[in-house]
Scaffold this active site. Structure first.
Site, PDB file in Angstrom:
ATOM      1  N   TYR A  10      -5.781  68.145  55.309  1.00 29.46           N
ATOM      2  CA  TYR A  10      -4.774  67.168  54.872  1.00 29.46           C
ATOM      3  C   TYR A  10      -4.241  66.344  56.037  1.00 29.46           C
ATOM      4  O   TYR A  10      -4.237  65.106  55.994  1.00 29.46           O
ATOM      5  CB  TYR A  10      -3.624  67.889  54.162  1.00 29.46           C
ATOM      6  N   THR A  50       6.680  67.206  43.933  1.00 31.44           N
ATOM      7  CA  THR A  50       5.633  66.767  42.995  1.00 31.44           C
ATOM      8  C   THR A  50       4.651  67.918  42.799  1.00 31.44           C
ATOM      9  O   THR A  50       4.738  68.952  43.475  1.00 31.44           O
ATOM     10  CB  THR A  50       4.830  65.562  43.544  1.00 31.44           C
TER      11      THR A  50
HETATM   12  P1  NDP Z   1       0.585  64.215  42.808  1.00 27.26           P
HETATM   13  O1  NDP Z   1      -0.362  65.348  42.894  1.00 27.26           O
HETATM   14  O2  NDP Z   1       1.773  64.303  41.941  1.00 27.26           O
HETATM   15  O3  NDP Z   1      -0.205  62.874  42.408  1.00 27.26           O
HETATM   16  C1  NDP Z   1      -1.425  62.551  42.990  1.00 27.26           C
HETATM   17  C2  NDP Z   1      -2.064  61.456  42.187  1.00 27.26           C
HETATM   18  O4  NDP Z   1      -3.324  61.112  42.795  1.00 27.26           O
HETATM   19  C3  NDP Z   1      -2.381  61.865  40.751  1.00 27.26           C
HETATM   20  O5  NDP Z   1      -2.176  60.766  39.904  1.00 27.26           O
HETATM   21  C4  NDP Z   1      -3.858  62.222  40.814  1.00 27.26           C
HETATM   22  O6  NDP Z   1      -4.515  62.109  39.575  1.00 27.26           O
HETATM   23  C5  NDP Z   1      -4.300  61.123  41.778  1.00 27.26           C
HETATM   24  N1  NDP Z   1      -5.651  61.364  42.285  1.00 27.26           N
HETATM   25  C6  NDP Z   1      -6.123  62.421  42.980  1.00 27.26           C
HETATM   26  N2  NDP Z   1      -7.428  62.258  43.248  1.00 27.26           N
HETATM   27  C7  NDP Z   1      -7.790  61.082  42.708  1.00 27.26           C
HETATM   28  C8  NDP Z   1      -9.000  60.353  42.631  1.00 27.26           C
HETATM   29  N3  NDP Z   1     -10.157  60.820  43.145  1.00 27.26           N
HETATM   30  N4  NDP Z   1      -9.004  59.137  42.021  1.00 27.26           N
HETATM   31  C9  NDP Z   1      -7.874  58.648  41.480  1.00 27.26           C
HETATM   32  N5  NDP Z   1      -6.701  59.278  41.501  1.00 27.26           N
HETATM   33  C10 NDP Z   1      -6.660  60.491  42.108  1.00 27.26           C
HETATM   34  O7  NDP Z   1       0.991  63.943  44.331  1.00 27.26           O
HETATM   35  P2  NDP Z   1       2.139  63.041  45.027  1.00 27.26           P
HETATM   36  O8  NDP Z   1       2.717  62.110  44.062  1.00 27.26           O
HETATM   37  O9  NDP Z   1       2.985  63.959  45.807  1.00 27.26           O
HETATM   38  O10 NDP Z   1       1.243  62.269  46.095  1.00 27.26           O
HETATM   39  C11 NDP Z   1       1.080  60.866  46.111  1.00 27.26           C
HETATM   40  C12 NDP Z   1       0.710  60.469  47.532  1.00 27.26           C
HETATM   41  O11 NDP Z   1       1.794  60.781  48.397  1.00 27.26           O
HETATM   42  C13 NDP Z   1      -0.496  61.236  48.082  1.00 27.26           C
HETATM   43  O12 NDP Z   1      -1.300  60.355  48.841  1.00 27.26           O
HETATM   44  C14 NDP Z   1       0.147  62.281  48.989  1.00 27.26           C
HETATM   45  O13 NDP Z   1      -0.723  62.709  50.010  1.00 27.26           O
HETATM   46  C15 NDP Z   1       1.324  61.491  49.526  1.00 27.26           C
HETATM   47  N6  NDP Z   1       2.414  62.286  50.075  1.00 27.26           N
HETATM   48  C16 NDP Z   1       3.116  63.149  49.289  1.00 27.26           C
HETATM   49  C17 NDP Z   1       4.160  63.861  49.820  1.00 27.26           C
HETATM   50  C18 NDP Z   1       4.969  64.816  49.001  1.00 27.26           C
HETATM   51  O14 NDP Z   1       5.822  65.519  49.585  1.00 27.26           O
HETATM   52  N7  NDP Z   1       4.775  64.889  47.687  1.00 27.26           N
HETATM   53  C19 NDP Z   1       4.557  63.736  51.238  1.00 27.26           C
HETATM   54  C20 NDP Z   1       3.734  62.831  51.975  1.00 27.26           C
HETATM   55  C21 NDP Z   1       2.722  62.134  51.393  1.00 27.26           C
HETATM   56  P3  NDP Z   1      -4.654  63.370  38.553  1.00 27.26           P
HETATM   57  O15 NDP Z   1      -3.342  63.493  37.833  1.00 27.26           O
HETATM   58  O16 NDP Z   1      -5.786  62.952  37.661  1.00 27.26           O
HETATM   59  O17 NDP Z   1      -4.969  64.589  39.381  1.00 27.26           O
END
Ligand code: NDP
Length: 244
Positions: A167, A202
């Site tokens: 990650y 999340t």
């Molecule tokens: P979630 O797991 O809630 O959401 C992730 C989203 O990405 C989902 O909609 C998932 O779809 C989608 N996804 C994953 N793989 C694919 C793919 N191959 N193609 C299209 N969509 C995809 O995570 P977060 O909302 O927490 O994360 C959002 C972003 O924020 C990420 O990039 C994460 O790394 C970043 N982030 C999050 C933090 C946190 O504390 N939450 C902190 C720092 C960064 P599906 O529902 O189908 O799985």
């Protein structure tokens, strides 16, 4: 809102979590939202929920790992929208058994890079011609403090114990992609920035984050809407500038 100020924003991974909230906030600000989701049912349901809040939104099937879906999304948007003003590269994954560099499973590292790094490059390349059609394109890459080399090297950092080879490495690579793309596009008016949303509750972290999704989406939304004299090639959070 003045029609000229109304943007067309595509958010990847927008069916839940931070992406859904970014989509909601951009929609509430009066912009048109293209809600990218890899699962049709989840994407349609999320779009319906935002429509019920009065947001101008439609679902775009979009899987970072599926080149055909990226091509189809680009063709759909070109035919029906004509351009993308804001591309939010939000989709990302983490894995439970990610860990230390001396022992982490290499296939796991590859899987995470496949989505967070290669997938983000793939979707950006597929949609960049549409962003170039915007009068003031914006690309926001949703990164992480865990992608910062500087912070990871600091033993006193709050998250110093979080040494996730897959990650953290994928987000450091995404930061590099941000810097390189911003440099490539510097004369086009397209601003490319990376954002650290902060630790947000999340599904990605089993809802262990201390921020709400509203807080976690705020900086991404702000950077998506920066004016034409705004920054490019930066890395920020709601606290200010983050170290690379
Ligand atoms: P979630 O797991 O809630 O959401 C992730 C989203 O990405 C989902 O909609 C998932 O779809 C989608 N996804 C994953 N793989 C694919 C793919 N191959 N193609 C299209 N969509 C995809 O995570 P977060 O909302 O927490 O994360 C959002 C972003 O924020 C990420 O990039 C994460 O790394 C970043 N982030 C999050 C933090 C946190 O504390 N939450 C902190 C720092 C960064 P599906 O529902 O189908 O799985």
């Amino acid at each position: 809102m003045n029609a000229a100020d109304r943007r067309i924003a595509l958010v990847t991974g927008a069916n839940k979590g931070i992406g859904l909230e970014v989509a909601r906030q951009l929609g509430k600000a009066g912009h048109r939202v293209l809600l990218g989701a890899r699962d049709n049912a989840r994407g349609l349901e999320a779009a319906k929920a935002l429509q019920a809040q009065g947001i101008d939104v439609r679902h775009i099937p979009l899987d970072l790992a599926d080149a055909a879906s990226l091509k189809a999304a680009a063709a759909d948007i070109e035919a029906n929208e004509g351009r993308i003003d804001i591309l939010v590269n939000n989709a990302g994954i983490a894995e439970q058994s990610d860990g230390l560099p001396g022992s982490v499973d290499l296939d796991l590292v590859r899987r995470i890079f496949e989505t967070n790094y290669f997938g983000t490059i793939a979707v950006t390349q597929a949609l960049l011609p549409l962003v170039k059609k915007s009068a003031s394109g914006r690309i926001v890459n949703v990164s992480s403090g865990l992608g910062s080399l500087t912070l990871n090297a600091d033993p006193n950092w709050d998250y110093a114990a979080v040494k996730l080879t897959g990650y953290n490495g994928s987000k450091a690579a995404l930061n590099m992609f941000t810097v390189l793309l911003a440099a490539e596009l510097k004369d086009t008016g397209i601003k490319v920035n990376a954002v650290n949303p902060g630790y947000t509750a999340t599904d990605l972290n089993g809802h262990s984050g201390h921020q709400t999704v509203e807080e976690g989406a705020a900086e991404t939304v702000r950077m998506a809407l920066i004016p034409d004299d705004g920054p490019t090639g930066g890395f920020t959070s709601t606290e200010g500038v983050d170290p690379w």
